[in-house]
Design an enzyme around this catalytic site. Structure first.
Site, PDB file in Angstrom:
ATOM      1  N   GLU A 113       0.794  -1.250   0.086  1.00  0.00           N
ATOM      2  CA  GLU A 113       0.017  -0.036  -0.141  1.00  0.00           C
ATOM      3  C   GLU A 113       0.861   1.111   0.073  1.00  0.00           C
ATOM      4  O   GLU A 113       0.478   2.376  -0.533  1.00  0.00           O
ATOM      5  CB  GLU A 113      -0.979   0.082   1.279  1.00  0.00           C
ATOM      6  CG  GLU A 113      -2.244   0.542   0.956  1.00  0.00           C
ATOM      7  CD  GLU A 113      -2.975   0.440   1.959  1.00  0.00           C
ATOM      8  OE1 GLU A 113      -3.160   0.685   3.093  1.00  0.00           O
ATOM      9  OE2 GLU A 113      -4.603   0.047   1.718  1.00  0.00           O
TER      10      GLU A 113
ATOM     11  N   HIS B 254       6.828 -27.081   1.356  1.00  0.00           N
ATOM     12  CA  HIS B 254       6.372 -28.402   0.936  1.00  0.00           C
ATOM     13  C   HIS B 254       5.107 -28.026  -0.005  1.00  0.00           C
ATOM     14  O   HIS B 254       4.124 -28.396  -0.093  1.00  0.00           O
ATOM     15  CB  HIS B 254       5.775 -29.279   2.032  1.00  0.00           C
ATOM     16  CG  HIS B 254       6.744 -29.754   2.801  1.00  0.00           C
ATOM     17  ND1 HIS B 254       7.382 -30.874   2.527  1.00  0.00           N
ATOM     18  CD2 HIS B 254       7.425 -29.236   3.999  1.00  0.00           C
ATOM     19  CE1 HIS B 254       8.347 -31.104   3.248  1.00  0.00           C
ATOM     20  NE2 HIS B 254       8.481 -30.070   4.393  1.00  0.00           N
TER      21      HIS B 254
ATOM     22  N   LYS C 144     -13.882   1.252  -3.258  1.00  0.00           N
ATOM     23  CA  LYS C 144     -14.684   1.569  -2.514  1.00  0.00           C
ATOM     24  C   LYS C 144     -15.583   2.271  -3.169  1.00  0.00           C
ATOM     25  O   LYS C 144     -16.758   1.948  -2.973  1.00  0.00           O
ATOM     26  CB  LYS C 144     -14.317   2.486  -1.247  1.00  0.00           C
ATOM     27  CG  LYS C 144     -13.194   1.564  -0.324  1.00  0.00           C
ATOM     28  CD  LYS C 144     -12.929   2.786   0.899  1.00  0.00           C
ATOM     29  CE  LYS C 144     -11.922   2.353   1.508  1.00  0.00           C
ATOM     30  NZ  LYS C 144     -11.454   3.540   2.663  1.00  0.00           N
TER      31      LYS C 144
HETATM   32  O1  LIG Z   1      -8.839   2.232   9.991  1.00  0.00           O
HETATM   33  P1  LIG Z   1      -9.924   2.634   8.732  1.00  0.00           P
HETATM   34  O2  LIG Z   1     -10.271   4.232   8.416  1.00  0.00           O
HETATM   35  O3  LIG Z   1     -11.173   2.073   8.992  1.00  0.00           O
HETATM   36  O4  LIG Z   1      -9.160   2.184   7.399  1.00  0.00           O
HETATM   37  C1  LIG Z   1      -8.962   0.858   7.194  1.00  0.00           C
HETATM   38  C2  LIG Z   1      -8.060   0.706   5.960  1.00  0.00           C
HETATM   39  O5  LIG Z   1      -8.952   1.404   4.976  1.00  0.00           O
HETATM   40  C3  LIG Z   1      -8.377   1.304   3.622  1.00  0.00           C
HETATM   41  O6  LIG Z   1      -8.365   0.242   2.981  1.00  0.00           O
HETATM   42  C4  LIG Z   1      -6.955   1.975   3.665  1.00  0.00           C
HETATM   43  O7  LIG Z   1      -6.436   1.819   2.227  1.00  0.00           O
HETATM   44  C5  LIG Z   1      -6.091   1.221   4.506  1.00  0.00           C
HETATM   45  O8  LIG Z   1      -4.844   2.045   4.565  1.00  0.00           O
HETATM   46  C6  LIG Z   1      -6.804   1.294   5.830  1.00  0.00           C
HETATM   47  O9  LIG Z   1      -5.870   0.750   6.915  1.00  0.00           O
END
Ligand SMILES: O=P(O)(O)OC[C@H]1O[C@H](O)[C@H](O)[C@@H](O)[C@@H]1O
Length: 624
Positions: free
Chosen positions: A404, A433, A538
């Site tokens: 990331e 294995h 998202k």
């Molecule tokens: O901690 P949050 O705001 O729920 O985010 C959870 C995750 O969301 C996204 O996928 C980001 O790319 C991550 O870097 C992050 O850790």
């Protein structure tokens, strides 16, 4: 309930203890010596003959993936195979951190002196950038944020006294809260156990991977609170976790972690757990803890609903580097893990990785190896192989930290670079294995990182399962054998060695890789601290759910007619004004039909054009 700002009181500053006061580590361990004299029998059709395998290696600098980038001083020649020369290389390059008992062996990466010399000045620039970052520069320019995870283990470094107080008081607060939970001073309201016995940690990405890794690596066999995770929006997975708690739901502390406080998977996990609490007649608020940024949706929910506690996440700590914040420390402390030792290990490693002497900076050496091995463009994958079950999740943790951070479309100057460094791996010898066959003989698209743990098991428990050989000797032999066998076939590797898996060494390993990622990102000129690509998935998921609502509305309208009007997929798509989304509409309908959604689809699943669909009942209210 305390608020984020008032929850914590001030505490002593968090600094690495001076070396003299540190508990003794083994300074003179039985470190492996001769690098390639392999006496351990591994299953191989041919005896290993390191010197015989001097197959000339095609350097990948001209590979299609390199995008024309040239790697300084990278010659087209094979790896060194002469045992004496290799031994000299091993000794010359071996990095040792005495206090941590940590070694880094880069001798099996074939970089040349010329490459090292050419990279040196570039590293000085990366050190400058890192220094600026630690002083509070906006090191994440796209998001306009400081990057302060190093401050979490040495609050003296913070650019303002306010941040220092925030860090120290939060740490204090974590310790106090954990003590009160573990001791039973804070009790679950309706449990016969009289104290909390379980943690249900709800979170995803950086809000799960660090705590999962730490739990797997460090939780004692019988922790004061056992931990389990909900890190997905998979209903069956959630049901499984809740079912496993059984009646212990009443003594479960639910920790909901989300930096943004609005991640859908985490919200769904929370809603599912809250439903389980309601059905069990339990008051969720008395057992709920939030870890999130102040005033986030999660924070506001927790405050309004009066949850048991809230802990802050700081704007200047990224999710994937948050394991030394409340995100990782609170669950760790509740499991009886010494979190101050974790922080000390990280702080000691931070000190070491601030060195401007490239040879003497383990994170810089790692970054140098990554650059060499993957041509500075990710042309080779990094296979992480800890030979220790408790470190199984390290590669998974590193996957997010590295991929990331490094996997970016554009560099800091706006050039399209499609950077990256792929990480995968589980553990040795198990993976031997499974896929090591391909690593040794198949496509040459990787380099390996071995993680070696010298101590096999706690003192006093070892025994010889055959004369002169313990179970741990086999594990050691498997690691050394694989390292040698891969190198003999021109497969490069790095080896990181620690004495034991302890809070201190785990803290040090995390800090080592955090810094290596930061330095490497700087070398390849990308922003390691944002993740713009994650948004696309998202957003697309949101669009699918919005389309599903339109599909339902169209079907409801047709199903409320008398007689009911079954619709073809084309008709649904037209009425949704989304003919271009017909494939997605088919998938939405198939998914709903498989999940008791009062939706009836006639026709052959395998032949989407034959399908006609309607709802089993009309929702008149939804028509208007
Ligand atoms: O901690 P949050 O705001 O729920 O985010 C959870 C995750 O969301 C996204 O996928 C980001 O790319 C991550 O870097 C992050 O850790």
């Amino acid at each position: 309930m305390a608020s984020l700002s008032s929850l914590c009181s001030s505490s002593p500053s968090l600094k690495p203890k001076p070396a003299a006061s540190l508990p003794k580590t083994v300074l003179n361990p039985p470190f492996p010596g001769k690098p390639t004299s392999l006496s351990f029998p591994i299953r191989s059709s041919k005896p290993l003959d390191v010197a015989a395998h001097s197959v000339a290696r095609e350097i990948a600098a001209d590979s299609s993936k390199s995008g024309g980038n040239s790697v300084p001083g990278k010659p087209k020649k094979g790896l060194e195979k002469d045992p004496q020369a290799l031994w000299r290389r091993y000794v010359d390059w071996l990095y040792q951190h005495k206090d941590l008992g940590l070694y880094l062996d880069v001798s099996r990466i074939g970089f040349t002196d010329e490459f090292f010399r050419e990279m040196e000045p570039r590293f000085q620039q990366s050190f400058d950038a890192m220094e600026g970052l630690e002083k509070g520069a906006i090191a994440n320019p796209d998001e306009g944020r400081m990057v302060g995870h190093y401050w979490l283990r040495n609050s003296e470094l913070t650019p303002t006294p306010f941040l220092k107080t925030q860090i120290e008081s939060t740490l204090d607060c974590i310790c106090t809260f954990a003590d009160e939970i573990v001791s039973g001073k804070i009790k679950p309201p309706a449990s016969e156990a009289g104290r909390f016995t379980q943690i249900m940690a709800v979170g995803i990405g950086g809000s799960a991977l660090g705590p999962q890794f730490v739990a797997e690596a460090l939780a004692p066999d019988n922790p004061p609170l056992k931990i389990r995770f909900i890190d997905n929006t998979d209903p069956a997975g959630i049901d499984h976790q809740v079912a496993q708690l059984g009646s212990e739901l009443a003594s479960t502390l639910v920790i909901v972690t989300s930096k943004s406080g609005g991640t859908p998977e985490t919200r769904n996990g929370l809603l599912e757990v809250q439903k389980a609490f309601r059905e069990a007649g339990l008051d969720f608020a008395k057992q709920g803890v939030a870890i999130t940024q102040e005033n986030s949706l999660l924070d506001n929910t927790a405050r309004i609903e009066g949850w048991l506690a809230r802990f802050p996440m700081f704007d200047w700590v990224g999710g994937r580097t948050s394991v030394m914040s409340a995100v990782g420390l609170l669950p760790a402390a509740l499991q009886g893990i010494d979190i101050r030792e974790m922080l000390t290990g990280a702080a000691l490693m931070d000190e070491a990785t601030r060195s401007r002497d490239l040879r003497n900076n383990p994170a810089a050496l790692l970054a140098l190896c990554w650059y060499w091995a993957s041509d500075g463009v990710g042309s080779k994958d990094m296979v992480v192989l800890p030979y220790k079950d408790s470190l199984l999740l390290f590669s998974r943790y590193l996957q997010q930290l590295v991929m990331e951070s490094i996997g970016k479309e554009f560099d800091l100057d706006g050039n399209r670079v499609n950077q990256g460094l792929t990480v995968y791996g589980n553990k040795g010898s198990t993976d031997q294995h499974a896929y090591i066959q391909q690593l040794r003989e198949g496509v040459h698209n990787f380099f390996v990182t071995f993680i070696e743990v010298l101590r096999d098991r706690p003192p006093g428990h070892d025994w010889e399962l055959e004369p002169g050989v313990t179970c741990g000797d086999y594990l050691f032999g498997m690691l050394q054998g694989t390292r040698s066998a891969l190198y003999a076939n021109d497969r490069e590797s790095v080896s990181v060695t620690v004495q034991e898996v302890t809070p201190r060494s785990v803290g040090a390993l995390i800090a080592l890789y955090e810094r290596a990622v930061g330095l490497y990102a700087s070398l390849v000129n990308i922003n390691a601290y944002h993740q713009p690509g994650v948004e696309a998935g998202k957003k697309a998921a949101g669009e699918v759910l919005a389309l599903q609502k339109r599909v339902l509305a169209v079907l409801n309208e047709a199903s409320c007619k008398d007689p009911v009007e079954p619709l073809t997929l084309e008709e649904v798509a037209d009425r949704c004004h989304a003919p271009e989304d017909i494939e997605m509409i088919y998938k939405i309908i198939a998914h709903m039909a498989a999940n008791d959604r009062a939706l009836i689809a006639d026709g052959h699943c395998g032949s989407p054009r034959s399908i006609k669909v309607y709802l089993g009942e009309c929702n008149v209210d939804a028509l208007y």
